[in-house]
Design an enzyme around this catalytic site. Structure first.
Site, mmCIF file in Angstrom:
data_model
loop_
_atom_site.group_PDB
_atom_site.id
_atom_site.type_symbol
_atom_site.label_atom_id
_atom_site.label_comp_id
_atom_site.label_asym_id
_atom_site.label_seq_id
_atom_site.Cartn_x
_atom_site.Cartn_y
_atom_site.Cartn_z
ATOM 1 N N GLN A 24 8.064 26.520 120.347
ATOM 2 C CA GLN A 24 8.893 27.579 120.918
ATOM 3 C C GLN A 24 8.033 28.816 120.934
ATOM 4 O OE1 GLN A 24 11.703 27.448 122.276
ATOM 5 N NE2 GLN A 24 13.036 25.934 121.323
ATOM 6 N N SER A 25 8.014 29.541 122.047
ATOM 7 C CA SER A 25 7.034 30.618 122.162
ATOM 8 C C SER A 25 7.222 31.726 121.147
ATOM 9 C CB SER A 25 7.058 31.242 123.534
ATOM 10 O OG SER A 25 7.561 30.359 124.443
ATOM 11 N N THR A 26 8.479 32.160 120.951
ATOM 12 C CA THR A 26 8.636 33.321 120.081
ATOM 13 C C THR A 26 9.508 32.960 118.892
ATOM 14 O OG1 THR A 26 10.591 34.005 121.254
ATOM 15 C CG2 THR A 26 8.501 34.923 122.021
#
Ligand SMILES: [Zn+2]
Length: 693
Positions: A24-26
């Site tokens: 998940q990117s952030t």
């Protein structure tokens, strides 16, 4: 479709592990978008459905909270690539595979490696074989789309931001002293104390003209300066603290205090190693600069004036430094010195003395920051000299031979350990082979026995893999200690280090390189001696205590014995005569020059020696005027009489001027017609004239 999917999965794939990559990117996505994470984990079930046992599905989820834009700081992605390239992966699982990498280079590398090692790729839409042209085309397209998606997303967001910035309407974090009002307009802070502190800072700078002096003024008077917290739990809160130099410069350089809007003063760039670097752009490269957008603390003219003054200050300091790159300077320990008082790194400053650069190690960073005098400064000449001596003493061919012998010993042990570990791996492989044979020999219809044997085989295979990994890891760790390059460099040093070190043709740069190979760092403390604590690369330490060198003026002073000698000579000689005498005896002044009459005169004056005049007068000698009065003759007669020995004179300077001894009872008189040469001298002829040597 399902049959086709199953057709792609072969035994060779099933023999290897399945790798599920979750990202998940952030951090926010990690917490809020749990649905997606759940879907990513659900893929595990599909792998099991395709025939992979549960324990063979490896999950890589170390990259949660990392952006997919580059592989640089994504450990998990790197691990995935490694596993694929080692041929340990049967299938790569990802939610939308293109999300594995948001960057085409990374993605295509993964595809290439999967094709080479015959690994499959699985996502929610289907199973792909990168060796199949159509699948590969589709996967490539998915990767390109994914990167494009990221690009459009970013472009849309940034386009809006930049447009607003161009108009000066972008709401950006304000520096202390400004706030947004209800209509989102920029206003001066309503807190009078804040406004006054900022106004005082600009006023003080106007008066004293330097940031360092401004900081000094604030700190001397115990004035505090406000700061607004930008992040953390107390974000937005105002705190008061000591004003420091970097902060003063920030304020003086910030055009917002002159009421201007500015955007794009710094540029950030991500390097290939994943490290973000910041670069300050010059004003002509700022993205947007709109003066007069809101009320300010100073006028725009004053802001520009301040920039000019700061620039001049910087130039003034800059001109003291040598023109060449500092790395070329003679300070041997540049970059290696640590302050023994505060623990900061010390910097080098050069002083020019008679055409040569003399280094000085100085701990000034925190002094500048808080407007205080620098922590300590230590003569680089002395420190460099003792370090040089220490190295010449320590790095002898014998010491290096011992070191190399120890190293040989170590490396032979590494090989021994390697052999032992290799045996362990061999043993594990043998057991695995045995288990495999047992499994193959059993009747496949006898499920119960076959299952047990298969499980045993699997276990042996796992043990083999573990043993191999362990072997590689340990071996790498051991080899790390001995580096071929370092070894070669150490060997290169055996070619008579002291001779190389002392050779005047050896460049300072090369000496510095040698030092860097040998010394980790040097801590300097100035007490009644200079304390030099050296830490060598291998961990050995040494402490040296050279005396603090005398200040330059003291080293230029004439030796005490010479002064005493001059004092003694003054009884009978003039300055010029003394100078010749000293020079014939090979004595030199403090600066190493030959003596002159002027120099002797200066010594006489500086050390309060009684002048020749005073000494002679003290002995009761008379001046020319007194003599003419006494004898009632002209001054030229006195001189003539003296030349012919009728009067006794003593030179008191180098212009042949004399003081005369009192003639006593039978003083000479005028004797008409009698030749001077025939007149009986009053006393034996004494001459103080000495031939100049
Ligand atoms: Zn210090």
């Amino acid at each position: 479709m399902m049959a086709e999917t199953h057709a792609k999965v072969k035994v060779t794939h099933l023999n290897r592990d399945a790798y599920l990559y979750v990202r998940q990117s952030t951090v926010r996505q990690v917490f809020e978008n749990t649905e997606s994470t759940k879907r990513q984990y659900a893929l595990k079930q599909r792998a099991i459905a395709l025939g992979w046992p549960l324990e063979r599905v490896q999950v890589i989820d170390t990259d949660l909270g990392q952006s997919g834009a580059s592989a640089a700081d994504r450990e998990g992605f790197k691990r995935l690539i490694t596993e694929v390239s080692l041929g340990r992966v049967g299938v790569v699982l990802g939610l939308e595979v293109s999300r594995l990498a948001r960057n085409c280079t990374d993605w295509h590398r993964l595809l290439e490696l999967c094709a080479l090692t015959d690994a499959l790729i699985l996502d929610e839409d289907g199973l792909y074989d990168p060796n199949d042209f159509n699948d590969r085309l589709l996967l490539g397209l998915k990767g390109t789309m994914s990167e494009a998606e990221l690009h459009f997303l970013r472009a849309r967001l940034q386009g809006g931001i930049l447009n607003k910035a161009k108009r000066g309407e972008l709401a950006s974090p304000l520096p202390v002293g400004f706030i947004y009002d209800e209509q989102k307009r920029v206003r001066l802070d309503p807190d009078a104390q804040v406004r006054e502190a900022i106004t005082l800072l600009f006023q003080t700078f106007r008066r004293v003209g330097a940031a360092y002096a401004t900081v000094g003024y604030f700190n001397r008077h115990g004035l505090l300066f406000p700061r607004r917290l930008r992040k953390g739990l107390r974000k937005g809160e105002l705190v008061w603290g000591e004003l420091c130099h970097s902060r003063t410069l920030q304020l003086l350089h910030n055009p917002r205090y002159a009421g201007a809007f500015v955007f794009g003063r710094t540029q950030t760039r991500k390097g290939p190693d994943g490290v973000t670097t910041y670069r300050k752009r010059p004003p002509q490269e700022w993205y947007s600069f709109v003066p007069g957008v809101h009320e300010g603390y100073i006028s725009f003219e004053e802001y520009e004036d301040n920039q000019r003054r700061l620039q001049q200050c910087a130039h003034a300091y800059g001109s003291e430094r040598p023109k060449s790159s500092p790395r070329e300077g003679p300070a041997l320990l540049q970059g290696l010195v640590i302050c023994g008082v505060c623990g900061n790194r010390m910097t080098v400053r050069y002083h020019e003395r008679q055409g040569s650069l003399l280094p000085e190690y100085i701990c000034q960073r925190s002094g500048i920051e808080h407007g205080q005098p620098c922590c300590q400064r230590i003569s680089g000449v002395t420190v460099d000299r003792v370090i040089g001596e220490l190295l010449v003493e320590t790095v002898t061919p014998m010491a290096l031979e011992v070191a190399l012998a120890v190293q040989e010993e170590l490396s032979s042990r590494v090989n021994e350990a390697d052999r032992l570990r290799a045996k362990q791996v061999e043993r594990a492989r043998y057991e695995a082979d045995l288990a495999s044979q047992r499994y193959k020999q059993v009747d496949p219809n006898n499920r119960l026995v076959a299952d047990v044997l298969e499980a045993e085989w699997n276990q042996k295979l796992r043990a083999l893999q573990e043993a191999q990994e362990e072997c590689e890891r340990e071996s790498r760790k051991d080899r790390m200690r001995i580096n071929d390059e370092e070894r070669a460099q150490i060997l290169a040093l055996t070619t008579d280090f002291p001779r190389l070190w002392k050779d005047p043709h050896t460049a300072d740069r090369d000496r510095k390189r040698m030092i860097r190979l040998l010394i980790e760092d040097v801590t300097l403390t100035r007490k009644e001696h200079i304390i030099v604590q050296v830490r060598f690369k291998g961990g050995k330490t040494a402490t040296l205590t050279p005396a603090i060198p005398l200040p330059a003026y003291k080293t230029w002073q004439t030796a005490d014995e010479v002064i005493a000698y001059v004092d003694q000579l003054l009884d009978d000689h003039t300055y010029g005569q003394i100078a010749s005498l000293l020079n014939t005896q090979g004595l030199r002044s403090g600066k190493g020059n030959p003596f002159t009459a002027t120099l002797v005169g200066n010594i006489c004056r500086d050390y309060n020696l009684k002048s020749r005049w005073e000494r002679l007068r003290g002995r009761g000698l008379l001046t020319l005027e007194e003599m003419t009065d006494l004898l009632e003759v002209s001054s030229s007669t006195v001189k003539v009489w003296r030349r012919h020995g009728l009067l006794k004179g003593h030179l008191y300077n180098d212009k042949h001027e004399c003081l005369f001894e009192a003639p006593g009872a039978d003083k000479p008189f005028k004797w008409q017609g009698r030749k001077l040469t025939k007149r009986y001298p009053l006393v034996e002829f004494v001459s103080d004239n000495m031939k100049e040597v």
